[in-house]
Each structure stands twice: as C-alpha cells, then as structure tokens.
Design a protein around this motif. Structure first.
Motif, PDB file in Angstrom:
ATOM      1  N   LEU A 279      11.271  11.529  58.749  1.00 40.43           N
ATOM      2  CA  LEU A 279      12.529  10.828  58.980  1.00 40.43           C
ATOM      3  C   LEU A 279      12.781  10.683  60.483  1.00 40.43           C
ATOM      4  CD1 LEU A 279      14.783  12.605  56.337  1.00 40.43           C
ATOM      5  CD2 LEU A 279      14.002  10.228  56.266  1.00 40.43           C
ATOM      6  N   PRO A 280      13.363   9.568  60.919  1.00 43.19           N
ATOM      7  CA  PRO A 280      13.675   9.405  62.348  1.00 43.19           C
ATOM      8  C   PRO A 280      14.670  10.437  62.854  1.00 43.19           C
ATOM      9  CG  PRO A 280      13.777   7.302  61.180  1.00 43.19           C
ATOM     10  CD  PRO A 280      13.666   8.365  60.140  1.00 43.19           C
ATOM     11  N   SER A 281      15.464  11.019  61.933  1.00 37.75           N
ATOM     12  CA  SER A 281      16.497  11.971  62.323  1.00 37.75           C
ATOM     13  C   SER A 281      15.995  13.391  62.513  1.00 37.75           C
ATOM     14  CB  SER A 281      17.602  11.982  61.263  1.00 37.75           C
ATOM     15  OG  SER A 281      17.059  12.318  59.984  1.00 37.75           O
ATOM     16  N   VAL A 282      14.703  13.632  62.250  1.00 43.01           N
ATOM     17  CA  VAL A 282      14.157  14.993  62.377  1.00 43.01           C
ATOM     18  C   VAL A 282      14.322  15.470  63.819  1.00 43.01           C
ATOM     19  CG1 VAL A 282      12.044  16.363  62.263  1.00 43.01           C
ATOM     20  CG2 VAL A 282      12.578  14.735  60.458  1.00 43.01           C
ATOM     21  N   LEU A 314     -11.350  13.019  69.128  1.00 40.60           N
ATOM     22  CA  LEU A 314     -11.173  14.439  69.443  1.00 40.60           C
ATOM     23  C   LEU A 314      -9.992  14.684  70.367  1.00 40.60           C
ATOM     24  CD1 LEU A 314     -14.915  15.470  69.913  1.00 40.60           C
ATOM     25  CD2 LEU A 314     -13.494  15.625  67.867  1.00 40.60           C
ATOM     26  N   ASP A 315      -9.547  13.639  71.084  1.00 35.99           N
ATOM     27  CA  ASP A 315      -8.439  13.813  72.018  1.00 35.99           C
ATOM     28  C   ASP A 315      -7.092  13.493  71.376  1.00 35.99           C
ATOM     29  OD1 ASP A 315      -9.027  11.159  71.678  1.00 35.99           O
ATOM     30  OD2 ASP A 315      -8.493  10.580  73.727  1.00 35.99           O
ATOM     31  N   ALA A 316      -7.068  13.205  70.060  1.00 31.38           N
ATOM     32  CA  ALA A 316      -5.821  12.834  69.391  1.00 31.38           C
ATOM     33  C   ALA A 316      -4.851  14.018  69.362  1.00 31.38           C
ATOM     34  CB  ALA A 316      -6.106  12.359  67.966  1.00 31.38           C
ATOM     35  N   VAL A 317      -3.564  13.712  69.533  1.00 33.67           N
ATOM     36  CA  VAL A 317      -2.523  14.734  69.503  1.00 33.67           C
ATOM     37  C   VAL A 317      -2.254  15.123  68.053  1.00 33.67           C
ATOM     38  CG1 VAL A 317      -0.127  15.266  70.070  1.00 33.67           C
ATOM     39  CG2 VAL A 317      -1.487  13.817  71.597  1.00 33.67           C
ATOM     40  N   ARG A 318      -2.295  16.407  67.765  1.00 29.66           N
ATOM     41  CA  ARG A 318      -2.139  16.866  66.386  1.00 29.66           C
ATOM     42  C   ARG A 318      -0.691  17.248  66.099  1.00 29.66           C
ATOM     43  NH1 ARG A 318      -7.099  20.354  64.223  1.00 29.66           N
ATOM     44  NH2 ARG A 318      -6.587  19.129  62.377  1.00 29.66           N
ATOM     45  N   THR A 319       0.184  16.251  66.257  1.00 24.69           N
ATOM     46  CA  THR A 319       1.592  16.416  65.920  1.00 24.69           C
ATOM     47  C   THR A 319       2.060  15.171  65.169  1.00 24.69           C
ATOM     48  OG1 THR A 319       2.345  15.462  68.016  1.00 24.69           O
ATOM     49  CG2 THR A 319       2.092  17.867  67.926  1.00 24.69           C
ATOM     50  N   VAL A 320       3.194  15.312  64.501  1.00 24.32           N
ATOM     51  CA  VAL A 320       3.812  14.182  63.812  1.00 24.32           C
ATOM     52  C   VAL A 320       5.193  13.979  64.426  1.00 24.32           C
ATOM     53  CG1 VAL A 320       4.364  13.151  61.586  1.00 24.32           C
ATOM     54  CG2 VAL A 320       2.655  14.977  61.711  1.00 24.32           C
ATOM     55  N   ALA A 321       5.422  12.819  65.025  1.00 24.60           N
ATOM     56  CA  ALA A 321       6.688  12.537  65.696  1.00 24.60           C
ATOM     57  C   ALA A 321       7.728  12.051  64.687  1.00 24.60           C
ATOM     58  CB  ALA A 321       6.469  11.487  66.778  1.00 24.60           C
ATOM     59  N   PRO A 322       9.022  12.254  64.983  1.00 23.78           N
ATOM     60  CA  PRO A 322      10.072  11.723  64.104  1.00 23.78           C
ATOM     61  C   PRO A 322       9.884  10.228  63.870  1.00 23.78           C
ATOM     62  CG  PRO A 322      11.020  13.212  65.721  1.00 23.78           C
ATOM     63  CD  PRO A 322       9.580  13.040  66.105  1.00 23.78           C
ATOM     64  N   GLY A 323       9.949   9.796  62.608  1.00 21.58           N
ATOM     65  CA  GLY A 323       9.769   8.402  62.256  1.00 21.58           C
ATOM     66  C   GLY A 323       8.331   7.971  62.078  1.00 21.58           C
ATOM     67  N   GLU A 324       7.361   8.851  62.379  1.00 24.26           N
ATOM     68  CA  GLU A 324       5.943   8.490  62.316  1.00 24.26           C
ATOM     69  C   GLU A 324       5.380   8.711  60.911  1.00 24.26           C
ATOM     70  OE1 GLU A 324       1.881   9.326  64.963  1.00 24.26           O
ATOM     71  OE2 GLU A 324       3.532  10.773  64.997  1.00 24.26           O
ATOM     72  N   THR A 325       4.358   7.926  60.560  1.00 22.87           N
ATOM     73  CA  THR A 325       3.646   8.065  59.291  1.00 22.87           C
ATOM     74  C   THR A 325       2.190   8.384  59.587  1.00 22.87           C
ATOM     75  OG1 THR A 325       5.111   6.485  58.170  1.00 22.87           O
ATOM     76  CG2 THR A 325       2.984   6.926  57.144  1.00 22.87           C
ATOM     77  N   VAL A 326       1.712   9.523  59.096  1.00 22.73           N
ATOM     78  CA  VAL A 326       0.335   9.958  59.382  1.00 22.73           C
ATOM     79  C   VAL A 326      -0.283  10.578  58.132  1.00 22.73           C
ATOM     80  CG1 VAL A 326       0.842  10.421  61.814  1.00 22.73           C
ATOM     81  CG2 VAL A 326       1.027  12.260  60.139  1.00 22.73           C
ATOM     82  N   CYS A 327      -1.601  10.754  58.194  1.00 21.52           N
ATOM     83  CA  CYS A 327      -2.329  11.439  57.120  1.00 21.52           C
ATOM     84  C   CYS A 327      -2.391  12.933  57.442  1.00 21.52           C
ATOM     85  CB  CYS A 327      -3.729  10.869  56.987  1.00 21.52           C
ATOM     86  SG  CYS A 327      -4.703  11.636  55.668  1.00 21.52           S
ATOM     87  N   VAL A 328      -2.109  13.762  56.435  1.00 17.67           N
ATOM     88  CA  VAL A 328      -2.140  15.209  56.610  1.00 17.67           C
ATOM     89  C   VAL A 328      -2.786  15.843  55.384  1.00 17.67           C
ATOM     90  CG1 VAL A 328       0.029  15.131  57.924  1.00 17.67           C
ATOM     91  CG2 VAL A 328       0.063  15.713  55.485  1.00 17.67           C
ATOM     92  N   GLN A 329      -3.108  17.107  55.514  1.00 15.06           N
ATOM     93  CA  GLN A 329      -3.411  17.928  54.348  1.00 15.06           C
ATOM     94  C   GLN A 329      -2.375  19.045  54.277  1.00 15.06           C
ATOM     95  OE1 GLN A 329      -7.656  19.086  54.490  1.00 15.06           O
ATOM     96  NE2 GLN A 329      -7.918  17.746  52.731  1.00 15.06           N
TER      97      GLN A 329
END
Length: 450
Positions: A279-282, A314-329
């Motif tokens: 959510l963008p409000s996170v 390999l240099d990708a940031v391993r975080t999820v920002a508010p409002g972002e959609t990503v693949c996770v396990q």
C-alpha cells in the motif's frame, strides 16, 4: 436461484450489524459479550431472499484490534457493503477495510451511508462527497451511495434494490472452475451430531458421505450432513455459505483457519512464490527478511519475506517500497493450503499495520536464492502468463522427471478436469509428450536429451 455472499465493511460503531438486521431480520451479533458491549468482536452471519436472489451476509467487526477477523470474513465475498455513518464520515477503518477489499480482488459493491436520521440533507451531502473522494479509483468508484436508517427503516428498500441490481450483473459461480475447498471460519458442536464447521465453499461441490482432507495435517474426515442456511441439503455448491457435520474428527481438533479440501486436489506449501503489492500508505519500505503475518483464507500465519532478485541483477536493492509491486517468496511457519491465483493480505505483526496484498504465483517452487534466481522473463511469465504458457514452463522446469496428471493440475491450481484439458492442448500443440502411465514431459526437454 442465484446466490451471493455479501460482506460488510467499515469503522466501528458505524452500524454494520444493525444494517444487516434491518435487511434480513436476523441479528448477526450472537455472542453474549457482543450484546453486553454493543460492539461486534467476531464474525456474524445472516441471510435473506429478495428479487430472486439469496443473499448470504457475513458481518465483520470494525475495531482496529479485530482487523484479522475482518480479513477472515472478507474471503469469498461477491458483493461488499462499505458502511459509513452520516454523523462520523470516513474514519481509519473505513480506509483500511476498503484497501483490504480491493487487495483481495472484490469487484462489486454498494455504499451505505447509515444513521441518515441523525443529520440533515446538507450534512449528508458533505459526507457523500467525502466518500466519493475516498473510493475514487477503486472498485466502488461508481457504486451507488444509499442513505439509510436502521432505526426508522428509511432507505432499506432502496439498499435492497441496489444490492439486487449489483448482484444481477455478476456471473453465477461455476462449481467446476475451482477445486473443492472450504475455509473454516466457525466451529461448534451439536448434541447428538458432533462437530460442525462452517465456511464459504470456494469451489466444486460437497455432498453427504464425501471424504475430505483437513489441512494442515492431512487427516481424512467424512461429511455426515450438509446444510445451507440451516436447511439440510444433499449437496452444497461453490459460492454458498455451507455447514458440514463431520465424522472422524473431534471438536477439539478443529479451529478457524483450517481448510477442508477434496482428496488429492492440493498439497499445502510452506513456500509461497507471490506477487506482492504494498500500500502507498505503508510507513516504511519492507526489507528482505522482514517478519510478516500472512492472512490467507481464514488462516493467520507468521512468515518471513524473501525479496526475489532476478538472475543477473546482483546489484538490485532487496527492499519493497510503499506502493511498489514485486515478486517475493514467503517462508511460512506452517504450510498453507494455497492455490496458484489465490489472493491474500500481508500485515506487520508489530506495530500492527496492513502492509498490502499478494497473489500466489506458484506453490511448488523451491527456495529461491541468488544462485537459483530465475530470469526476469520467467517472473513476468509467472505473473502475467496464460495457463498454457505457465503449464509449459512448469513442465520444462521439471525436466526429465515430468509431471503426473494429479501433480500437474495441483501445481497449476486447477481442477483435474481443467488439468486434463490443458495437458491435451499441450500434447496437441506439440509442446509436451504423454508417456506411458500419463506422465507429461516437455517436448523441449526431450529434444535436448536427444
């Protein structure tokens, strides 16, 4: 006759339970504590019929402490009623409940502006404007706002008409579209009959004497009796509020959050590969390894979030920002009876906060590390690909082992009949070969072996 599940939503003391009683004649607050305190603390149920539609109501608590109970009640609803009090307007749980409904994929609803007898017309119009601003861009953007009073009865006929009109536009449930699965939301005993569970039947049909599997654990139970809204039935169908009297299990072994499923239709998994939308409000980004609560079906399970970094980045940031959609396990503390395509909610355990929603992409994938990370196009295929394309991918990933018909359908999260149809299509198109015994192997794999 068409049957629809209707779920309430909204802030505490905005009149959700009173509204259900006014619509159905049944008070959904059944616990003595609820009567004494005047607030809803658990799920309540009622039903009524009008305009040729049977409406099954699930009433949820509006207090911030019971959001997880609200999520359990929101599973499987067809139509949402967003309840906003005329004398209070939009409040925190109004926003949170609306976000949860949107993340769970609810696509139809109406808005009830309750307690209309407490304000004048001008004040009511101001609340309507505030609500319209809140629902802009959501599935309720064009939903009717109906001013009602559960005390005087004003607006109740108009709300019934709005619910019927909304319901008529929805397609009827197809029992064959999903596997037999019931999320248990209530457990009790009946003298002379034994343990009884209730829930919304997610797919298929359940009849007396059927054998089902209780997850987690895998215990086989037998259905002694089937009821829908208190009336005994030979069988219940997808989309119906269903009560099952069970044999082969004790009352003490049953709790909310368990799942009853057909034999062989699913295998719970502790690793869910999912697409997560924050959510963008996170308040802050989610880091790799963050502990979360997974609200799937009626279950509430602890998990650790693992952000998936595509191969070669390999240099990708391993975080999820508010409002972002990503693949996770999601590495869950106990196995979850999930299927590909299921939607669920993520919440932070402390401080308590709704983080966002997720959609299951795969239940059979092993733990993804930087060394085993799939390519970006594979992740995009899992998230956006057709059933046929994903079935081909799964077969290619299995290599020479292939997949037998049962595991093939389970991995895709579809009934066995749909699995057979997909398999026949892949064989006909030359993308797979069916070996003796029915095992499917990717044609590309066989070419590489040759």
């Amino acid at each position: 006759m068409k049957r629809l599940i209707v779920g309430t939503s909204g802030h505490i003391d905005h009149g959700k339970s009173a509204l259900v009683k006014a619509l159905t004649g049944t008070d959904p607050d059944r616990l003595p504590e609820e009567k004494a305190r005047g607030i809803t603390i658990d799920l309540g149920f009622a039903h009524a019929e009008w305009d040729g539609i049977v409406f099954s109501f699930v009433d949820v608590p509006g207090h911030e402490r019971f959001v997880r109970t609200m999520v359990a009640g929101a599973i499987g609803i067809d139509v949402a009623i967003l309840v906003v009090a005329s004398d209070d307007a939009v409040m925190p749980q109004t926003r949170e409940h609306l976000a949860i409904l949107s993340l769970l994929g609810v696509r139809a609803g109406v808005i009830a502006r309750t307690k209309s007898d407490l304000v004048d017309e001008e004040s009511g119009a101001l609340v309507d404007d505030e609500v319209r601003e809140l629902v802009k861009g959501t599935f309720l953007a064009t939903a009717p706002i109906v001013p009602v009073s559960s005390v005087t009865g004003d607006g109740i006929p108009a709300l019934r008409a709005a619910l019927a009109e909304t319901g008529r536009r929805l397609p009827s449930h197809d029992p064959g579209a999903r596997v037999v699965r019931l999320f248990i939301d209530r457990v009790f005993s009946v003298r002379g009959f034994g343990p009884v569970v209730t829930g919304t039947l997610d797919g298929g049909r359940i009849a007396a004497d059927d054998r089902l599997v209780l997850w987690p654990g895998g215990q086989t139970v037998r259905v002694r009796r089937v009821e829908v809204h208190g009336a005994e039935r030979k069988e219940a169908f997808a989309g119906e509020r269903t009560s099952l009297n069970l044999a082969g299990v004790e009352r003490e072994e049953l709790v909310r959050g368990q799942v009853l499923a057909g034999e062989g239709v699913l295998v719970p998994s502790s690793i869910l590969t999912a697409e997560v939308q924050l959510l963008p409000s996170v308040a802050a980004p989610l880091s790799h390894g963050t502990r979360v609560r997974v609200h799937h079906g009626t279950a509430d399970v602890g998990a650790r979030l693992s952000v998936v970094t595509p191969a070669g980045r390999l240099d990708a940031v391993r975080t999820v920002a508010p409002g972002e959609t990503v693949c996770v396990q999601l590495l869950c503390e106990v196995p979850i009876a999930a299927l590909r395509g299921d939607r669920f909610i993520l919440r932070r355990p402390s401080p308590v906060e709704t983080l966002g929603g997720a959609r299951v992409l795969d239940t059979g994938r092993r733990r993804i590390t930087r060394k085993t990370a799939p390519r970006q196009e594979v992740l995009e295929l899992l998230a956006r690909g057709s059933d046929e394309a994903i079935a081909t991918l799964f077969l290619e990933e299995e290599g020479a082992r292939g997949l037998d018909p049962g595991p093939f359908a389970r991995r895709l999260g579809v009934p066995e009949t749909r699995g057979r149809s997909l398999a026949d299509g892949l064989v006909a198109d030359g993308k797979a070969l069916r070996l003796a015994g029915g095992t499917l192997v990717s044609s590309a794999t066989l070419s590489r072996m040759a």
